[in-house]
Design a protein around this motif. Structure first.
Motif, PDB file in Angstrom:
ATOM      1  N   ALA A   6       3.077   5.965  -2.810  1.00 19.25           N
ATOM      2  CA  ALA A   6       4.267   6.728  -3.203  1.00 19.25           C
ATOM      3  C   ALA A   6       4.381   6.837  -4.719  1.00 19.25           C
ATOM      4  CB  ALA A   6       5.514   6.073  -2.618  1.00 19.25           C
ATOM      5  N   ALA A   7       3.900   5.833  -5.436  1.00 22.66           N
ATOM      6  CA  ALA A   7       3.989   5.845  -6.897  1.00 22.66           C
ATOM      7  C   ALA A   7       2.926   6.725  -7.545  1.00 22.66           C
ATOM      8  CB  ALA A   7       3.857   4.419  -7.435  1.00 22.66           C
ATOM      9  N   GLY A   8       2.026   7.280  -6.746  1.00 19.88           N
ATOM     10  CA  GLY A   8       0.924   8.081  -7.277  1.00 19.88           C
ATOM     11  C   GLY A   8       1.303   9.476  -7.733  1.00 19.88           C
ATOM     12  N   LEU A  13       0.831  -1.203   0.000  1.00 19.68           N
ATOM     13  CA  LEU A  13       0.000   0.000   0.000  1.00 19.68           C
ATOM     14  C   LEU A  13       0.869   1.258   0.000  1.00 19.68           C
ATOM     15  CD1 LEU A  13      -2.795   1.304   0.156  1.00 19.68           C
ATOM     16  CD2 LEU A  13      -2.704   1.025   2.634  1.00 19.68           C
ATOM     17  N   GLN A  14       1.902   1.269   0.819  1.00 21.65           N
ATOM     18  CA  GLN A  14       2.798   2.427   0.858  1.00 21.65           C
ATOM     19  C   GLN A  14       3.500   2.637  -0.479  1.00 21.65           C
ATOM     20  OE1 GLN A  14       5.110   1.347   4.318  1.00 21.65           O
ATOM     21  NE2 GLN A  14       3.942   2.735   5.614  1.00 21.65           N
ATOM     22  N   LEU A  72       2.284  13.953   1.402  1.00 22.44           N
ATOM     23  CA  LEU A  72       1.864  12.645   1.920  1.00 22.44           C
ATOM     24  C   LEU A  72       2.184  12.522   3.406  1.00 22.44           C
ATOM     25  CD1 LEU A  72       2.901  10.209  -0.948  1.00 22.44           C
ATOM     26  CD2 LEU A  72       0.591  10.937  -0.320  1.00 22.44           C
ATOM     27  N   ALA A  73       3.355  12.994   3.804  1.00 20.72           N
ATOM     28  CA  ALA A  73       3.737  12.927   5.222  1.00 20.72           C
ATOM     29  C   ALA A  73       2.824  13.803   6.072  1.00 20.72           C
ATOM     30  CB  ALA A  73       5.200  13.336   5.399  1.00 20.72           C
ATOM     31  N   LEU A  74       2.479  15.006   5.590  1.00 21.17           N
ATOM     32  CA  LEU A  74       1.576  15.881   6.339  1.00 21.17           C
ATOM     33  C   LEU A  74       0.206  15.243   6.513  1.00 21.17           C
ATOM     34  CD1 LEU A  74       2.293  19.432   4.826  1.00 21.17           C
ATOM     35  CD2 LEU A  74       2.955  18.577   7.081  1.00 21.17           C
TER      36      LEU A  74
END
Length: 113
Positions: free
Chosen positions: A27-29, A22-23, A36-38
Motif C-alpha cells: 500500500a505504501a508503494g 506485506l500489505q 491493487l484490488a483489481l
C-alpha cells in the motif's frame, strides 16, 4: 467462507503478522488502491481462493471501484471498463500467477505493456 475467515486464529499468528506487513508495504508503494484490488482479485480468481476474492472485492469497493469493473475483471480482455495501464497490470498479474501452471511467464511484450 465465514468459517474460513473465522478460522484464521488456527494459523500461526506470525503468518498473519507477516501478511499484514506485506500489505502495508504494498500500500505504501504509491500504486492506486483500485488497481491493487483489481490485481489481487485477478490473482485470487486464478488461485481459486474464495476468501481472497471476497477481500479483493471489499478492498476495491472501499477504494471506490464499481461493481461493474469488479465483476468483469475475469473477462478484462473483452470488457471495455479498464484503462491500458490496468490491462497491462492484469496481463502481468496473469503471466506471473500462471507460472505455477507451466505458462511461459512474463514475456518482453507483457513487460512492455
Amino acid at each position: 467462507m465465514q468459517n474460513r475467515l473465522k478460522n484464521k486464529n488456527t494459523i500461526n499468528p506470525d503468518v498473519w503478522k507477516a501478511v499484514g506487513h506485506l500489505q502495508k508495504a504494498i500500500a505504501a508503494g504509491g500504486v492506486d488502491p483500485k488497481l491493487l484490488a483489481l490485481v489481487h482479485l485477478r490473482a485470487s480468481q486464478i488461485n481459486s481462493c474464495s476468501a481472497c476474492v471476497y477481500a479483493s472485492v471489499a478492498g476495491g469497493k472501499k477504494a471506490g471501484d464499481t461493481d461493474e469493473r469488479l465483476h468483469n475483471v475475469a473477462a478484462w480482455r473483452e470488457a471495455p471498463f479498464y484503462t491500458d495501464a490496468e490491462r497491462g497490470a492484469l496481463a502481468l498479474t496473469e503471466a506471473a500467477t500462471r507460472l505455477q501452471d507451466g505458462a511461459q511467464g512474463v514475456t518482453d511484450e507483457i513487460w512492455e505493456r
